[in-house]
Design an enzyme around this catalytic site. Structure first.
Site, PDB file in Angstrom:
ATOM      1  N   ASP A  37      26.725 -19.713  25.163  1.00  0.00           N
ATOM      2  CA  ASP A  37      28.022 -20.169  24.654  1.00  0.00           C
ATOM      3  C   ASP A  37      27.896 -20.695  23.220  1.00  0.00           C
ATOM      4  OD1 ASP A  37      30.700 -20.712  24.725  1.00  0.00           O
ATOM      5  OD2 ASP A  37      30.549 -22.443  26.050  1.00  0.00           O
ATOM      6  N   GLY A  40      31.392 -18.404  18.842  1.00  0.00           N
ATOM      7  CA  GLY A  40      32.594 -18.562  18.009  1.00  0.00           C
ATOM      8  C   GLY A  40      32.479 -19.787  17.108  1.00  0.00           C
ATOM      9  N   ARG A  50      34.692 -14.606  14.259  1.00  0.00           N
ATOM     10  CA  ARG A  50      34.027 -14.879  15.533  1.00  0.00           C
ATOM     11  C   ARG A  50      32.994 -13.806  15.899  1.00  0.00           C
ATOM     12  NH1 ARG A  50      35.866 -18.240  19.114  1.00  0.00           N
ATOM     13  NH2 ARG A  50      35.246 -16.849  20.792  1.00  0.00           N
ATOM     14  N   HIS A  54      28.982 -13.470  17.589  1.00  0.00           N
ATOM     15  CA  HIS A  54      28.483 -12.650  18.708  1.00  0.00           C
ATOM     16  C   HIS A  54      27.311 -11.776  18.247  1.00  0.00           C
ATOM     17  CE1 HIS A  54      31.687 -14.089  21.126  1.00  0.00           C
ATOM     18  NE2 HIS A  54      32.652 -13.409  20.535  1.00  0.00           N
ATOM     19  N   LEU A 148       9.433  -8.229  33.691  1.00  0.00           N
ATOM     20  CA  LEU A 148      10.659  -9.035  33.664  1.00  0.00           C
ATOM     21  C   LEU A 148      11.907  -8.195  33.969  1.00  0.00           C
ATOM     22  CD1 LEU A 148      12.203 -11.718  32.700  1.00  0.00           C
ATOM     23  CD2 LEU A 148      12.382 -10.556  30.498  1.00  0.00           C
ATOM     24  N   ARG A 211      29.909 -27.027  32.136  1.00  0.00           N
ATOM     25  CA  ARG A 211      30.625 -26.420  33.279  1.00  0.00           C
ATOM     26  C   ARG A 211      30.008 -25.068  33.598  1.00  0.00           C
ATOM     27  NH1 ARG A 211      34.793 -26.775  29.252  1.00  0.00           N
ATOM     28  NH2 ARG A 211      34.737 -24.928  27.953  1.00  0.00           N
ATOM     29  N   LEU A 212      30.422 -24.522  34.746  1.00  0.00           N
ATOM     30  CA  LEU A 212      29.804 -23.270  35.196  1.00  0.00           C
ATOM     31  C   LEU A 212      30.618 -22.028  34.850  1.00  0.00           C
ATOM     32  CD1 LEU A 212      28.267 -24.184  38.667  1.00  0.00           C
ATOM     33  CD2 LEU A 212      27.120 -23.900  36.482  1.00  0.00           C
TER      34      LEU A 212
END
Ligand code: FPP
Length: 258
Positions: A37, A40, A50, A54, A148, A211-212
């Site tokens: 997260d 932006g 934005r 990314h 992996l 938060r999830l």
């Protein structure tokens, strides 16, 4: 003249190597999940669009995948696009859907060489063809690798995943494929998109949000959480090692006593 930047980089690399070595002396999290997260906000701080955030975030994916592989982690799950992200402006969604192609276009040979296996979880029907083709090609070309697992959560939403599992279970019970009395947590897990993966040991979320956001709600029941204010494009090797070191200091009791 001494190249100070190069000297510093070399010293920092040594530092990372030493820490990796030390971390590997203790059990490392076998499955790390990351909510990437703050792209932006990273861009906004620099007066950039934005999508520039990314794009920079994609470079972090590469760095962190390499490091996690070096640590001997078995699974890295990255929340790349949620079922709610369709609400974003069209051009941002289109850009996000191009990133897996760009990433795999540049990095797939290296992933193959490093024995990484690419996988994805999410609702495929809405994902653009060009995105899906790139991911499926990578999955196919890395299917023989046993290192992996790099698991992209793409058009993923945990509530939808659980609801689909429930519907499929009801249908399988009705059709006599499974018996209701045999339904337990283990069997339920096999109806989720992570059926072949163990639950995450460590969840990282960047950018200061705590938060999830509809991410792996079932699978994170006993996962250790680690939050940082750092935005994803600024997330460096150092941060990942800090998270793993913090994980190693925790006492996991799974509801029991240590
Ligand atoms: C959240 O930041 C991030 C996303 C919705 C997209 C994450 C995607 C990447 C990091 C690139 C993925 C790369 C590959 C290879 C698939 P945000 O946009 O919500 O940030 P903000 O909260 O600061 O606005």
């Amino acid at each position: 003249m001494i190249n100070k930047k190069k000297l510093w980089r070399t010293a920092n690399d040594h530092n990372i190597e030493d820490r990796v070595k030390k971390i590997k002396e203790e059990p490392v999290p076998e499955h790390i999940a990351i909510i990437m997260d703050g792209n932006g906000r990273w861009a906004k701080k620099r007066a950039l669009p934005r999508i520039a955030g990314h794009h920079e975030g994609m470079k972090t994916v590469k760095k962190i995948t390499k490091l996690v592989n070096k640590l001997g982690v078995k699974v890295l799950t990255l929340y790349a696009f949620s079922t709610e992200n369709w609400k974003r402006p069209k051009h941002e969604v289109e850009f996000l859907m191009k990133l897996p192609e760009e990433f795999l276009g540049m990095f797939l040979p290296e992933l193959i060489e490093e024995n990484v296996r690419v996988q994805m979880m999410g609702e495929r029907s809405q994902i653009p063809k060009h995105t899906l083709n790139a991911v499926e090609k990578a999955m196919e070309q890395t299917s023989g690798n046993d290192g992996l697992i790099l698991n992209f959560a793409l058009n993923y939403g945990s509530r939808a995943e659980i609801l689909t599992a429930v519907k499929n279970i009801i249908s399988d019970v009705k059709n006599g494929i499974i018996l209701e009395e045999n339904l337990d947590e283990e069997l339920f897990s096999r109806y989720l998109m992570t059926e072949h993966l163990q639950d995450p040991d460590l969840l990282i979320r960047t950018s200061g949000e705590i938060r999830l956001s509809n991410f792996m709600l079932w699978q994170l029941a006993y996962t250790e959480f680690w939050f940082t204010d750092t935005n994803w494009p600024d997330f460096k090797e150092d941060h990942l090692l800090e998270a793993v070191e913090a994980f190693q200091r925790r006492s996991r009791r799974f509801g029991g006593l240590s």
